[in-house]
Design a protein around this motif. Structure first.
Motif, PDB file in Angstrom:
ATOM      1  N   VAL A   1      40.856  28.839  44.720  1.00  0.00           N
ATOM      2  CA  VAL A   1      39.547  28.963  44.107  1.00  0.00           C
ATOM      3  C   VAL A   1      38.641  27.955  44.800  1.00  0.00           C
ATOM      4  CG1 VAL A   1      38.212  28.762  41.986  1.00  0.00           C
ATOM      5  CG2 VAL A   1      40.538  29.679  41.899  1.00  0.00           C
ATOM      6  N   ALA A   2      37.571  28.450  45.403  1.00  0.00           N
ATOM      7  CA  ALA A   2      36.659  27.577  46.152  1.00  0.00           C
ATOM      8  C   ALA A   2      35.897  26.641  45.207  1.00  0.00           C
ATOM      9  CB  ALA A   2      35.678  28.424  46.949  1.00  0.00           C
ATOM     10  N   ASN A   3      35.468  25.526  45.759  1.00  0.00           N
ATOM     11  CA  ASN A   3      34.651  24.573  45.023  1.00  0.00           C
ATOM     12  C   ASN A   3      33.389  24.349  45.837  1.00  0.00           C
ATOM     13  OD1 ASN A   3      33.608  22.630  43.387  1.00  0.00           O
ATOM     14  ND2 ASN A   3      35.146  21.082  43.834  1.00  0.00           N
ATOM     15  N   PRO A   4      32.221  24.778  45.378  1.00  0.00           N
ATOM     16  CA  PRO A   4      31.962  25.312  44.045  1.00  0.00           C
ATOM     17  C   PRO A   4      32.501  26.739  43.881  1.00  0.00           C
ATOM     18  CG  PRO A   4      29.956  25.368  45.344  1.00  0.00           C
ATOM     19  CD  PRO A   4      30.991  24.683  46.180  1.00  0.00           C
ATOM     20  N   ARG A   5      32.799  27.068  42.646  1.00  0.00           N
ATOM     21  CA  ARG A   5      33.398  28.362  42.312  1.00  0.00           C
ATOM     22  C   ARG A   5      32.375  29.482  42.498  1.00  0.00           C
ATOM     23  NH1 ARG A   5      37.441  30.064  38.458  1.00  0.00           N
ATOM     24  NH2 ARG A   5      37.877  27.866  38.130  1.00  0.00           N
ATOM     25  N   PRO A   6      32.719  30.493  43.318  1.00  0.00           N
ATOM     26  CA  PRO A   6      31.810  31.640  43.471  1.00  0.00           C
ATOM     27  C   PRO A   6      31.733  32.455  42.171  1.00  0.00           C
ATOM     28  CG  PRO A   6      33.514  31.615  45.174  1.00  0.00           C
ATOM     29  CD  PRO A   6      33.900  30.594  44.158  1.00  0.00           C
ATOM     30  N   LYS A   7      30.665  33.228  42.039  1.00  0.00           N
ATOM     31  CA  LYS A   7      30.531  34.099  40.858  1.00  0.00           C
ATOM     32  C   LYS A   7      31.538  35.233  40.897  1.00  0.00           C
ATOM     33  CE  LYS A   7      25.769  32.984  40.042  1.00  0.00           C
ATOM     34  NZ  LYS A   7      24.386  33.334  40.072  1.00  0.00           N
ATOM     35  N   GLU A   8      31.844  35.714  42.114  1.00  0.00           N
ATOM     36  CA  GLU A   8      32.836  36.773  42.313  1.00  0.00           C
ATOM     37  C   GLU A   8      33.720  36.383  43.478  1.00  0.00           C
ATOM     38  OE1 GLU A   8      30.307  40.773  41.093  1.00  0.00           O
ATOM     39  OE2 GLU A   8      30.792  40.432  43.197  1.00  0.00           O
TER      40      GLU A   8
ATOM     41  N   TRP B   1      37.944  38.080  40.308  1.00  0.00           N
ATOM     42  CA  TRP B   1      37.150  37.281  39.373  1.00  0.00           C
ATOM     43  C   TRP B   1      35.695  37.723  39.459  1.00  0.00           C
ATOM     44  CZ3 TRP B   1      39.312  32.337  37.465  1.00  0.00           C
ATOM     45  CH2 TRP B   1      40.635  32.142  37.847  1.00  0.00           C
ATOM     46  N   ALA B   2      35.017  37.796  38.315  1.00  0.00           N
ATOM     47  CA  ALA B   2      33.608  38.207  38.298  1.00  0.00           C
ATOM     48  C   ALA B   2      32.963  37.760  36.985  1.00  0.00           C
ATOM     49  CB  ALA B   2      33.491  39.714  38.470  1.00  0.00           C
ATOM     50  N   ALA B   3      31.661  37.998  36.880  1.00  0.00           N
ATOM     51  CA  ALA B   3      30.924  37.604  35.679  1.00  0.00           C
ATOM     52  C   ALA B   3      31.251  38.502  34.490  1.00  0.00           C
ATOM     53  CB  ALA B   3      29.421  37.621  35.955  1.00  0.00           C
ATOM     54  N   THR B   4      31.610  39.764  34.769  1.00  0.00           N
ATOM     55  CA  THR B   4      31.953  40.685  33.681  1.00  0.00           C
ATOM     56  C   THR B   4      33.342  41.266  33.921  1.00  0.00           C
ATOM     57  OG1 THR B   4      31.060  42.675  34.739  1.00  0.00           O
ATOM     58  CG2 THR B   4      29.516  41.346  33.425  1.00  0.00           C
TER      59      THR B   4
ATOM     60  N   GLY C   1      53.180  45.292  38.852  1.00  0.00           N
ATOM     61  CA  GLY C   1      52.628  45.033  37.522  1.00  0.00           C
ATOM     62  C   GLY C   1      51.220  45.562  37.465  1.00  0.00           C
ATOM     63  N   ALA C   2      50.969  46.518  36.594  1.00  0.00           N
ATOM     64  CA  ALA C   2      49.672  47.180  36.514  1.00  0.00           C
ATOM     65  C   ALA C   2      48.554  46.171  36.250  1.00  0.00           C
ATOM     66  CB  ALA C   2      49.693  48.222  35.406  1.00  0.00           C
ATOM     67  N   PRO C   3      47.333  46.512  36.659  1.00  0.00           N
ATOM     68  CA  PRO C   3      46.202  45.616  36.416  1.00  0.00           C
ATOM     69  C   PRO C   3      46.070  45.271  34.936  1.00  0.00           C
ATOM     70  CG  PRO C   3      45.558  47.364  37.912  1.00  0.00           C
ATOM     71  CD  PRO C   3      46.930  47.711  37.399  1.00  0.00           C
ATOM     72  N   SER C   4      45.775  44.005  34.695  1.00  0.00           N
ATOM     73  CA  SER C   4      45.586  43.558  33.320  1.00  0.00           C
ATOM     74  C   SER C   4      44.398  42.613  33.248  1.00  0.00           C
ATOM     75  CB  SER C   4      46.846  42.862  32.792  1.00  0.00           C
ATOM     76  OG  SER C   4      47.125  41.704  33.552  1.00  0.00           O
ATOM     77  N   HIS C   5      43.717  42.666  32.124  1.00  0.00           N
ATOM     78  CA  HIS C   5      42.578  41.789  31.867  1.00  0.00           C
ATOM     79  C   HIS C   5      43.139  40.434  31.474  1.00  0.00           C
ATOM     80  CE1 HIS C   5      38.987  40.612  29.216  1.00  0.00           C
ATOM     81  NE2 HIS C   5      38.650  40.422  30.473  1.00  0.00           N
TER      82      HIS C   5
ATOM     83  N   GLN D   1      36.000  32.555  32.788  1.00  0.00           N
ATOM     84  CA  GLN D   1      35.497  33.530  33.757  1.00  0.00           C
ATOM     85  C   GLN D   1      36.377  34.774  33.691  1.00  0.00           C
ATOM     86  OE1 GLN D   1      35.187  32.176  37.822  1.00  0.00           O
ATOM     87  NE2 GLN D   1      33.939  33.906  38.417  1.00  0.00           N
ATOM     88  N   GLU D   2      35.758  35.927  33.788  1.00  0.00           N
ATOM     89  CA  GLU D   2      36.496  37.178  33.702  1.00  0.00           C
ATOM     90  C   GLU D   2      37.387  37.356  34.929  1.00  0.00           C
ATOM     91  OE1 GLU D   2      36.780  38.972  31.162  1.00  0.00           O
ATOM     92  OE2 GLU D   2      35.038  38.477  29.950  1.00  0.00           O
ATOM     93  N   ARG D   3      38.591  37.868  34.680  1.00  0.00           N
ATOM     94  CA  ARG D   3      39.559  38.047  35.761  1.00  0.00           C
ATOM     95  C   ARG D   3      40.453  39.230  35.423  1.00  0.00           C
ATOM     96  NH1 ARG D   3      43.842  33.277  36.396  1.00  0.00           N
ATOM     97  NH2 ARG D   3      44.291  33.995  34.285  1.00  0.00           N
ATOM     98  N   TYR D   4      40.737  40.025  36.444  1.00  0.00           N
ATOM     99  CA  TYR D   4      41.771  41.050  36.363  1.00  0.00           C
ATOM    100  C   TYR D   4      42.845  40.694  37.364  1.00  0.00           C
ATOM    101  CZ  TYR D   4      40.207  44.590  33.090  1.00  0.00           C
ATOM    102  OH  TYR D   4      39.898  45.268  31.940  1.00  0.00           O
ATOM    103  N   ARG D   5      44.118  40.940  37.006  1.00  0.00           N
ATOM    104  CA  ARG D   5      45.250  40.602  37.866  1.00  0.00           C
ATOM    105  C   ARG D   5      46.197  41.780  37.975  1.00  0.00           C
ATOM    106  NH1 ARG D   5      48.337  35.483  35.829  1.00  0.00           N
ATOM    107  NH2 ARG D   5      48.459  35.017  38.019  1.00  0.00           N
ATOM    108  N   ALA D   6      46.886  41.841  39.115  1.00  0.00           N
ATOM    109  CA  ALA D   6      47.968  42.809  39.296  1.00  0.00           C
ATOM    110  C   ALA D   6      49.027  42.144  40.161  1.00  0.00           C
ATOM    111  CB  ALA D   6      47.467  44.079  39.963  1.00  0.00           C
TER     112      ALA D   6
END
Length: 129
Positions: free
Chosen positions: A35-42, A68-71, A100-104, A112-117
């Motif tokens: 995760v970059a510093n400063p943290r990007p929005k996406e 990772w994103a704002a929504t 592993g299927a995508p999960s919120h 911050q919103e994130r989806y993972r798989a």
């Protein structure tokens, strides 16, 4: 002496593939292993989780793929784009599957919103130098 073969840097290969494949649908989207510093929005982050030696010339690696994103909706779209890019690899990286299927999974620290798989990425060995 015989040529010695071994796995390439899987994380680096995945980052390069994602940057190239996402250039048109998501121009400028940061992709990396941290995760970059400063943290990007996406951004897209990948993490090598392990895997197995598949054959004498290939590994089947497990990687976490995170978007990772704002929504939540945007994070889900970015993850699907990244999955599609990886599944379209047919060179050193190949045979990508979803383990592993995508999960919120919003980040518990920043919210911050994130989806993972969890993805399986097969990789061909190359000559070690």
């Amino acid at each position: 002496m015989a040529t010695l073969l071994g796995p390439p840097d899987v994380e680096a290969l995945v980052v390069v593939a994602l940057k190239a494949g996402l250039a048109a649908p998501a121009p400028g989207l940061p992709v990396g292993t941290k995760v970059a510093n400063p943290r990007p929005k996406e951004f897209i982050r990948i993490e090598l989780f392990g895997g197995t030696e598949e054959t004498i010339i290939s590994d089947n690696c497990s990687i976490y793929l995170e978007a990772w994103a704002a929504t939540a909706a945007r994070a889900a779209v970015l993850l699907q784009l990244a999955r599609a890019v990886l599944k379209d690899q047919h060179g050193v990286l190949f045979g990508v599957t979803t383990i592993g299927a995508p999960s919120h999974s919003p980040d518990p620290t920043t919210a911050q919103e994130r989806y993972r798989a969890l993805m399986g990425v097969r990789v061909r060995y190359s000559a070690l130098t």
